[in-house]
Design a protein around this motif. Structure first.
Motif, short mmCIF file in Angstrom:
data_model
loop_
_atom_site.label_atom_id
_atom_site.label_comp_id
_atom_site.label_asym_id
_atom_site.label_seq_id
_atom_site.Cartn_x
_atom_site.Cartn_y
_atom_site.Cartn_z
N GLU A 1 0.82 -1.21 0.00
CA GLU A 1 0.00 0.00 0.00
C GLU A 1 0.85 1.25 0.00
N GLN A 2 1.93 1.23 0.77
CA GLN A 2 2.85 2.36 0.82
C GLN A 2 4.25 1.84 0.56
N ALA A 3 5.02 2.60 -0.23
CA ALA A 3 6.32 2.08 -0.66
C ALA A 3 7.34 3.20 -0.80
N PRO A 4 7.97 3.60 0.32
CA PRO A 4 9.06 4.56 0.22
C PRO A 4 10.20 3.96 -0.59
N VAL A 5 10.90 4.82 -1.33
CA VAL A 5 12.01 4.37 -2.16
C VAL A 5 13.11 3.77 -1.29
N ARG A 6 13.63 2.61 -1.69
CA ARG A 6 14.70 1.96 -0.96
C ARG A 6 16.05 2.57 -1.31
N LEU A 7 16.96 2.53 -0.35
CA LEU A 7 18.34 2.95 -0.58
C LEU A 7 18.96 2.03 -1.63
N ALA A 8 19.53 2.61 -2.69
CA ALA A 8 20.00 1.80 -3.82
C ALA A 8 21.24 2.42 -4.46
N VAL B 1 29.44 6.22 -0.56
CA VAL B 1 29.32 5.02 -1.37
C VAL B 1 30.60 4.21 -1.19
N GLN B 2 30.44 2.90 -1.03
CA GLN B 2 31.58 2.02 -0.78
C GLN B 2 31.60 0.89 -1.80
N VAL B 3 32.81 0.44 -2.16
CA VAL B 3 32.95 -0.67 -3.09
C VAL B 3 33.81 -1.76 -2.46
N SER B 4 33.56 -2.98 -2.93
CA SER B 4 34.33 -4.13 -2.48
C SER B 4 34.75 -4.94 -3.70
N VAL B 5 36.06 -5.26 -3.80
CA VAL B 5 36.58 -6.03 -4.92
C VAL B 5 36.85 -7.46 -4.46
N ASP B 6 36.25 -8.40 -5.15
CA ASP B 6 36.47 -9.83 -4.89
C ASP B 6 36.18 -10.21 -3.44
N GLY B 7 35.16 -9.58 -2.86
CA GLY B 7 34.75 -9.93 -1.51
C GLY B 7 35.62 -9.33 -0.43
N ALA C 1 32.60 3.45 -11.14
CA ALA C 1 31.69 4.60 -10.97
C ALA C 1 30.26 4.19 -11.26
N GLY C 2 29.34 5.01 -10.78
CA GLY C 2 27.93 4.74 -11.01
C GLY C 2 27.06 5.80 -10.37
N VAL C 3 25.84 5.40 -9.98
CA VAL C 3 24.89 6.30 -9.34
C VAL C 3 24.30 5.63 -8.11
N ALA C 4 23.83 6.47 -7.17
CA ALA C 4 23.17 5.97 -5.96
C ALA C 4 22.06 6.94 -5.60
N TRP C 5 21.01 6.43 -4.90
CA TRP C 5 19.87 7.30 -4.61
C TRP C 5 19.05 6.80 -3.44
N GLN C 6 18.49 7.72 -2.74
CA GLN C 6 17.36 7.52 -1.81
C GLN C 6 16.71 8.89 -1.65
N GLN C 7 15.72 9.14 -2.51
CA GLN C 7 15.12 10.45 -2.59
C GLN C 7 14.53 10.90 -1.26
N THR C 8 14.66 12.17 -0.99
CA THR C 8 14.26 12.91 0.22
C THR C 8 15.20 12.65 1.39
N VAL C 9 16.03 11.63 1.32
CA VAL C 9 16.97 11.32 2.41
C VAL C 9 18.38 11.75 2.02
N ALA D 1 20.84 9.50 6.58
CA ALA D 1 20.22 9.12 7.85
C ALA D 1 21.03 8.04 8.57
N GLY D 2 22.15 7.60 7.96
CA GLY D 2 23.00 6.60 8.58
C GLY D 2 22.69 5.18 8.20
N GLU D 3 21.69 4.95 7.35
CA GLU D 3 21.35 3.59 6.92
C GLU D 3 22.39 3.08 5.94
N VAL D 4 22.82 1.84 6.13
CA VAL D 4 23.74 1.18 5.21
C VAL D 4 22.92 0.24 4.31
N GLN D 5 23.13 0.37 3.03
CA GLN D 5 22.35 -0.44 2.09
C GLN D 5 22.51 -1.93 2.38
#
Length: 509
Positions: free
Chosen positions: A390-397, A430-436, A417-425, A477-481
């Motif tokens: 019923e309600q669906a705020p955009v997820r951190l992505a 952004v962090q990356v990990s190579v080969d685990g 490189a790329g893009v990241a989003w969580q509208q209104t927040v 807001a401090g949330e980690v994807q």
């Protein structure tokens, strides 16, 4: 042959009547849209993922093939069991009437195209029956089993086929001619000048400067398109009305001129579809111009207890949006322009809604004509009836654009490189990990708003060989994807996007 020609002629006649009466969609399109609406949510999401823009043409093609088969059977039955053929023709008409009736706000006149088509079917089949009827041989005329090439029945049948077919072709051509009204709307759009709408280029601080990363601003022609309408509404702004009603102190009805005469505001906003898979392309960012819904709704005066706004499109599609999201300061608007020009027809011309921070199926109503202030407990909308939340705020992505899966890259230093989003927040990191391996922070661009995506980049080193890189974002807001993988149903996908690539030594000698 008689059945197929008759069926096609009836469809063409119904399309002609629909055009004459300015009915938005022919019965064929209405049936196809009902099929779309009847598709279960998971299957619809899968079709969007696999088929993309080809899903609708495939559906229409399937319906056309099925109709041709029904037409052939109905023609075959006419000379054998006329009553069964009549039932089949009438049954096909009933399906068309049902499809038209299921549209919201259907006027009685919108049933006339279907009734016309059924009438043409029955009359044309009776004409063929009369033509093919041969008198029984008299007692003094011996019968013969030899076919007669010039039998009047055969000549009459071919003449009837040509006549009925010509009538059908003329109807179809005339209907297409009347479709020029869409071209007229396109001309109106091209000549339309909306006071207060400005052009805006990408802010320098919003660019990360890595070749191959998705442009921060999405051009209109490249913006993703997801909607259920098979016949895109062609609405003359002079005929458009927006009604705001329901649980309000006063009902408001606005013309397009009255809307754009109000205080127009402009914002960068990123929209994304709930069907977007992790790493998917159903997301885009544009410069939107419009009137704030908070101003319109405050003027209407929502009553105590109201918590939702049921939005309705000209094509009957609905979405239910939290009232708070349309009345707070997040920038929800009735948009009339996109990237400095009137909305494209496919994106909702002349007006649509945009609500930052919510997936489109709960907020973004193209061709909007009705806002009903109500309660979630009292309504259901198009996608919530199909199992979506019923309600669906955009997820951190976040998403990796560079490198792409399967690429070969030089070993050594590599820009990811790329893009990241969580509208209104907003995005803080952004962090990356190579080969685990360990998560390494990258750098992000700095647009002046949290309602859009951000470009990001990180520098890593890779040795020759196969590699895999992952990305995750951290919100303001401090949330980690989360790395927990979830399908889009019921309220959006989650998980870390990853790509696999090969690093090669530039100088193997």
């Amino acid at each position: 042959m008689a059945g197929v020609v008759t069926g096609a002629t009836g469809v063409a006649a119904s399309q002609l009547v629909a055009s004459l009466l300015s009915v938005r969609e022919s019965p064929l399109v209405a049936v196809a849209e009902v099929a779309i609406r009847a598709t279960p949510g998971p299957l619809a999401s899968r079709a969007i993922e696999v088929l993309g823009s080809s899903a609708k043409p495939l559906l229409v093609g399937t319906i056309v093939v099925a109709l041709l088969a029904f037409f052939a059977v109905a023609g075959w039955l006419w000379a054998r069991r006329t009553w069964a053929s009549v039932l089949l023709w009438v049954g096909l008409g009933a399906v068309g009437l049902g499809a038209v009736a299921l549209r919201n706000g259907t006027a009685p006149s919108e049933t006339l195209p279907v009734l016309t088509g059924v009438a043409v079917w029955l009359v044309a089949m009776q004409v063929f029956a009369w033509v093919l009827a041969e008198p029984a041989p008299s007692a003094d005329e011996p019968s013969s089993d030899e076919p007669v090439a010039d039998a009047p029945g055969r000549r009459g049948f071919l003449a009837a086929v040509a006549t009925v077919g010509l009538l059908g072709a003329c109807s179809g051509v005339t209907a297409q001619f009347l479709e020029r009204r869409k071209a007229a709307v396109l001309d109106r759009r091209r000549l339309l000048r909306i006071p207060g709408v400005t052009q805006r280029t990408t802010p320098a601080r919003a660019r990360i400067g890595v070749p191959g990363v998705t442009p921060w601003r999405t051009e209109n022609d490249n913006f993703y398109l997801i909607h259920t309408a098979l016949a895109v509404p062609a609405i003359d702004p002079a005929n458009w009305r927006l009604r705001i009603h329901g649980m309000v102190d006063r009902e408001i009805v606005l013309t397009f001129d009255q809307l754009i005469a109000r205080n127009l505001q402009e914002e960068w906003m990123t929209l994304n579809c709930v069907s977007n898979e992790v790493g998917g392309q159903l997301v885009g960012n544009a410069w939107w111009s419009g009137v704030m819904t908070r101003d319109l709704l405050r003027e209407a005066g929502p009553l105590p207890g109201a918590d939702a706004v049921l939005q309705t499109s000209d094509d009957g599609w609905t979405c239910s949006t939290p009232l708070d999201a349309m009345t707070d300061d997040r920038g929800a608007m009735i948009a009339v322009a996109m990237n400095g020009e009137p909305l494209p027809l496919e994106h909702g011309f002349p007006a649509r809604t945009i609500v930052p921070g919510l997936y489109g199926y709960t907020s973004a109503c193209k061709w909007v004509v009705d806002l009903e202030v109500t309660r979630f407990s009292d309504v259901q909308s198009y996608w919530t009836e199909r199992g979506w939340a019923e309600q669906a705020p955009v997820r951190l992505a976040s998403r990796i654009d560079v490198p792409r899966s399967g690429d070969e890259v030089p070993s050594g230093r590599l820009a990811v490189a790329g893009v990241a989003w969580q509208q209104t927040v907003g995005i803080s990191e952004v962090q990356v990990s190579v080969d685990g391996g360990a998560w390494t922070p990258g750098r992000i661009a700095s647009p002046s708003t949290d309602d859009t995506w951000v470009q990001w980049a990180a520098d890593v080193r890779v040795e020759p060989g196969e590699h895999r890189v992952r990305v995750r974002a951290v919100s303001k807001a401090g949330e980690v994807q989360t790395g927990v993988e979830r399908n889009p149903l019921p309220d959006g996908a989650s998980g870390w996007h990853e790509v696999s690539f090969t690093a090669v030594d530039d100088d193997p000698l």
